[in-house]
Scaffold this motif. Structure first.
Motif, PDB file in Angstrom:
ATOM      1  N   ASN A   1       0.769  -1.231   0.086  1.00 28.12           N
ATOM      2  CA  ASN A   1       0.112  -0.107  -0.038  1.00 28.12           C
ATOM      3  C   ASN A   1       0.826   1.168  -0.052  1.00 28.12           C
ATOM      4  O   ASN A   1       0.532   2.470  -0.441  1.00 28.12           O
ATOM      5  CB  ASN A   1      -0.702   0.052   1.003  1.00 28.12           C
ATOM      6  CG  ASN A   1      -1.972   1.170   1.330  1.00 28.12           C
ATOM      7  OD1 ASN A   1      -2.797   1.062  -0.104  1.00 28.12           O
ATOM      8  ND2 ASN A   1      -2.175   1.837   2.224  1.00 28.12           N
ATOM      9  N   CYS A   2       1.950   1.271   0.722  1.00 26.50           N
ATOM     10  CA  CYS A   2       2.871   2.440   0.626  1.00 26.50           C
ATOM     11  C   CYS A   2       3.231   2.762  -0.817  1.00 26.50           C
ATOM     12  O   CYS A   2       3.958   3.966  -0.815  1.00 26.50           O
ATOM     13  CB  CYS A   2       4.101   2.126   1.634  1.00 26.50           C
ATOM     14  SG  CYS A   2       5.195   0.879   0.919  1.00 26.50           S
TER      15      CYS A   2
ATOM     16  N   TRP B   1       2.494   6.298  -2.330  1.00 26.31           N
ATOM     17  CA  TRP B   1       3.137   7.585  -2.296  1.00 26.31           C
ATOM     18  C   TRP B   1       4.365   7.768  -3.267  1.00 26.31           C
ATOM     19  O   TRP B   1       4.717   8.818  -3.488  1.00 26.31           O
ATOM     20  CB  TRP B   1       3.864   7.674  -0.738  1.00 26.31           C
ATOM     21  CG  TRP B   1       2.898   7.494   0.330  1.00 26.31           C
ATOM     22  CD1 TRP B   1       2.989   6.152   1.250  1.00 26.31           C
ATOM     23  CD2 TRP B   1       1.649   8.088   0.404  1.00 26.31           C
ATOM     24  NE1 TRP B   1       1.810   6.190   2.240  1.00 26.31           N
ATOM     25  CE2 TRP B   1       1.074   7.348   1.841  1.00 26.31           C
ATOM     26  CE3 TRP B   1       0.868   8.772   0.054  1.00 26.31           C
ATOM     27  CZ2 TRP B   1      -0.185   7.690   2.239  1.00 26.31           C
ATOM     28  CZ3 TRP B   1      -0.183   9.252   0.679  1.00 26.31           C
ATOM     29  CH2 TRP B   1      -0.860   8.877   1.712  1.00 26.31           C
TER      30      TRP B   1
ATOM     31  N   GLN C   1       6.496   6.021   6.295  1.00 29.83           N
ATOM     32  CA  GLN C   1       5.672   5.340   5.364  1.00 29.83           C
ATOM     33  C   GLN C   1       6.287   5.642   3.718  1.00 29.83           C
ATOM     34  O   GLN C   1       6.167   4.934   2.810  1.00 29.83           O
ATOM     35  CB  GLN C   1       4.136   5.352   5.480  1.00 29.83           C
ATOM     36  CG  GLN C   1       3.630   4.927   6.883  1.00 29.83           C
ATOM     37  CD  GLN C   1       2.025   5.276   7.080  1.00 29.83           C
ATOM     38  OE1 GLN C   1       1.546   5.028   6.190  1.00 29.83           O
ATOM     39  NE2 GLN C   1       1.848   5.683   8.327  1.00 29.83           N
TER      40      GLN C   1
ATOM     41  N   GLY D   1       7.746   3.412   0.695  1.00 26.34           N
ATOM     42  CA  GLY D   1       7.094   3.615  -0.501  1.00 26.34           C
ATOM     43  C   GLY D   1       7.980   3.765  -1.617  1.00 26.34           C
ATOM     44  O   GLY D   1       8.055   3.130  -2.878  1.00 26.34           O
TER      45      GLY D   1
END
Length: 337
Positions: free
Chosen positions: A227-228, A231, A259, A263
Motif C-alpha cells: 500500500n505504501c 506515495w 511510510q 514506498g
C-alpha cells in the motif's frame, strides 16, 4: 531483635502471634538451608577454586563463607522475603531434599509435587526454542544428545521411546525414582502457545483458526506492505499526507515520513527488478500464497477433514515418583530466587 516488617520484641495489631511464630521458624530453617548449601559449596571447591579465592582475599573457609553470604545477599531481610524457598517455608511446607528443576530461573516446585501435564518450551541448546517447539526433535536420529533444555534448565534424557517421545529426569531426582515423559503432540494452533494472532490487518483480526483465516491474514499483510507504493506514484499527495500528520503530532509526522520513505524504496527495488510500481492483483495473490506456504513449512499443518490449522506442542508429565518422606533430609535444598 527485628525481622523485617515483623518485630518480635513489640506486639502489633496487624500480626498475630501465629504469624510471628511462623515467620521466626521459617527464618531459622531458611538460614539453616543457606548454611548447609554454603558448606556443601565450600567442600566441593577444587584447589584451583581455592587459589582463585585466595588471590581475591578469601584465605580460609570462614572468609569464603562470608563472601558467599555477601554476594548472594543472604543477610538481606528484603531479599530473603523475595525468595521462593522462604515463601514456601512461610506456607508451612518443608524444603525439598535436593534442589528442584528451574523454570525460567525460578524453582519449579510444581513439577516435583504435581503430576502435570505441563506445556513446555524446549531446545537442544543448538537451535532456537521457537523452531524446536514447532518442528520438534527427532529422538531416534538425535542419538548424540543426552540432555535437553526445558525452560532454560538442562534435563537428562534417560530413554528415547520414539521420534516424538522420551523419558527424562533432572539430576539426582532420578535416584529418588522421579522420571517424566516428554512428548510432542498436535494441537489446534489457536489453542497453542505458538498461535498466530493478526492485528492491524484489513482482512482478518484475531487468532487464526483455519487455513482460510491464514490466507486472509497473509493477503492483508501483503496489501498493507504494498500500500505504501501509492506515495511513490504521487509526490504531491505524499507531501499532503505528511503535512496533515504533522498537524496532529511529531510522532504522527515521523510515522508518515517512514511510510513515504518505505514506498519510495520499494518502488525503486521493483523498478530494478523489472516490476511495475503498481502490482497486479495476480501478483498480490501469489505473494500472499507464498506467505502461507512459508508459515506451513515452519511447523504448522492443516487438518484435512476441516481445514483447521494445527501446530506441534511439547508437554511434560510425571511417569513415576519416589517417596520423599523416606529420603527426606530437612534443610538441604538449594536456595534459588
Amino acid at each position: 531483635m527485628s525481622f523485617s516488617k515483623f518485630d518480635f520484641t513489640e506486639p502489633t495489631d496487624y500480626v498475630s502471634q501465629v504469624d510471628r511464630l511462623r515467620y521466626f521458624n521459617a527464618s531459622v530453617l531458611y538460614d539453616k538451608v543457606i548454611e548447609d548449601n554454603i558448606k556443601r559449596l565450600i567442600s566441593e571447591l577444587s584447589d584451583k577454586d581455592r587459589a582463585a579465592f585466595h588471590d581475591q582475599g578469601q584465605k580460609n573457609d570462614d572468609e569464603i563463607r562470608a563472601f558467599f553470604r555477601v554476594v548472594n545477599h543472604f543477610d538481606d531481610a528484603q531479599e530473603k522475603e523475595k525468595s521462593c524457598l522462604f515463601k514456601r517455608l512461610m506456607a508451612g511446607k518443608d524444603p525439598l531434599p535436593i534442589a528442584p528443576p528451574l523454570s525460567w530461573s525460578y524453582p519449579w516446585y510444581e513439577v516435583i509435587e504435581d503430576d502435570g501435564p505441563w506445556p513446555i518450551s524446549i531446545s537442544r541448546l543448538t537451535e532456537t526454542v521457537d523452531v524446536l517447539i514447532r518442528q520438534g526433535i527427532d529422538f531416534n536420529t538425535a542419538q548424540r544428545f543426552t540432555g535437553i533444555d526445558i525452560h532454560q534448565c538442562l534435563w537428562t534424557v534417560l530413554e528415547r521411546r520414539s521420534a516424538t517421545c522420551c523419558i527424562v529426569s533432572f539430576r539426582k531426582w532420578v535416584n529418588f525414582g522421579y522420571v517424566w515423559s516428554l512428548e510432542r503432540h498436535a494441537v489446534e494452533a489457536y489453542t497453542s502457545r505458538s498461535h498466530i494472532t493478526a492485528i492491524n490487518n484489513s482482512r482478518f483480526i484475531g487468532k487464526v483458526k483455519t487455513i482460510d483465516d491464514l490466507r486472509l491474514v497473509e493477503l492483508g499483510r501483503v496489501e498493507k506492505k504494498l500500500n505504501c507504493l501509492m506515495w511513490a506514484r504521487d509526490g504531491v499527495e505524499a507531501q499532503t499526507f505528511i503535512d496533515k500528520q504533522r498537524a496532529i503530532s511529531i510522532l504522527s509526522e515521523l510515522s508518515a515520513n517512514a511510510q513515504v520513505r518505505a514506498g519510495l524504496e520499494l518502488a525503486f527495488e521493483r523498478k530494478h527488478a523489472g516490476l511495475s510500481v503498481t502490482p497486479s492483483r495476480d501478483e498480490v495473490l501469489v505473494l500472499a500464497e507464498r506467505g502461507v506456504s512459508k508459515i506451513l513449512k515452519d511447523g504448522y499443518f492443516v487438518r484435512e477433514e476441516d481445514g483447521m490449522l494445527m501446530a506441534y506442542e511439547w508437554s511434560l508429565s510425571a511417569v513415576s515418583k519416589g517417596d520423599l518422606k523416606s529420603v527426606f533430609k530437612p534443610a538441604t535444598e538449594k536456595v534459588c530466587g
